[in-house]
Write an enzyme that holds these catalytic residues in place. Structure first.
Site: not given
Ligand code: ATR
Length: 280
Positions: A18, A67, A88, A103, A130
């Site tokens: 950013s 956030k 955000n 977003d 998010g």
């Molecule tokens: P963001 O704000 O970028 O969406 P987040 O809220 O931390 O970040 O969400 C990350 C996403 O990636 C979630 O959907 C998470 O799944 P969980 O809710 O089960 O944690 C997903 N994610 C992260 N690692 C994963 C993995 N190894 N396999 C499948 N989904 C994964």
């Protein structure tokens, strides 16, 4: 006169693109504004927000992990910040701080720019964090036919679908393409930084040969495993740069009241990613 400022509040903030994007935008717009990354620990967030009220600070971007906490620290919320349960972007208007979320509009703008038609399509959304929430709201505001949400932790997909409260939305049993014509990845799977396996795809099973569109919110790397597999099966790949660009452009417009210099912002992002060894 010293330059006005916009801040990025996060923890950590070192890898964020950013600053590169927004400083290029202010320069292209001929505005003497400096965009400063500020690493703020959670316990210091209230003080950092109080400092945003100072003369010469136009506002802020807010990133992980602040956030949600920011919802309770601003004076007023724009509708999308309320709907998405996350801020955000903070905009200072006189003595007031308003919390916004760009977003969902950023995602919608990135699809428009890529010429992706969503009308009547069945969509599979991977991830209910998010970014997933923002994508889901953006898609349901357009006339998609169906939105299936898959998330590793199923309860999170169920909570999102309940909040969407729309007959077109439901929980997907598996991360399989099925009859979807648009598949959007908002999980962190495939991310070079923060992701466990940068060469993994969140999808189970093969991509059916179909003229669909695959969109990845991940932009490090640009060509994720998810997008490479989709392209190999005839799907059109759309990488995560557009979503990053257009949420930033919407934030710039909220701070300045001017149209964002999108071409300069895109060029700055491309250069920033290429400098990291992550070219298009
Ligand atoms: P963001 O704000 O970028 O969406 P987040 O809220 O931390 O970040 O969400 C990350 C996403 O990636 C979630 O959907 C998470 O799944 P969980 O809710 O089960 O944690 C997903 N994610 C992260 N690692 C994963 C993995 N190894 N396999 C499948 N989904 C994964």
């Amino acid at each position: 006169m010293s330059a006005a400022r916009v801040r990025l509040l996060g923890h950590p903030v070192g890898h964020s693109l950013s600053p590169v994007m927004q400083n290029a935008a202010f320069e292209a717009a001929g505005l003497a504004v400096r965009y400063e990354p500020c690493d703020v620990a959670p316990q210091d967030l209230p003080a950092a927000v109080a400092a945003l009220r100072a003369e010469g600070v136009w506002g802020a971007n807010v990133t992980v992990p602040h956030k949600e906490a920011m919802l309770g620290l601003v004076d007023d919320l724009e509708p999308d910040a309320r709907t998405l349960g996350a801020v955000n972007t903070v905009v200072r208007a006189g003595a007031e701080l308003r919390g916004a979320n760009t977003d969902a509009v950023g995602f919608a703008a990135s699809l428009r720019e890529a010429g992706v038609q969503v009308t009547g399509r069945r969509v599979l959304l991977l991830g209910a964090g998010g970014a997933g929430r923002a994508v889901a709201w953006a898609l349901l505001r357009q006339d998609v036919r169906e939105l299936r949400v898959w998330n590793r932790t199923r309860a999170r997909a169920e909570a999102l679908v309940a909040a969407l409260d729309d007959p077109r939305a439901g929980v997907a049993e598996a991360a399989r393409v099925g009859d979807a014509a648009l598949v959007v990845n908002t999980t962190s799977v495939g991310m070079a930084r923060g992701g466990r396996d940068p060469d993994a795809s969140p999808l189970e099973g093969a991509w059916p040969a179909r003229a669909g569109v695959a969109v990845d919110a991940v932009y490090r790397p640009r060509a994720t495993r998810f997008l490479r597999d989709a392209a190999a099966a005839g799907w059109r790949p759309v990488d995560g740069l557009g979503m990053l660009l257009h949420q930033g452009a919407a934030s710039f417009e909220a701070w300045t009241g001017r149209g964002a210099p999108r071409a300069a912002m895109r060029a700055a992002l491309e250069a920033g990613l290429a400098a990291e060894g992550n070219p298009a």
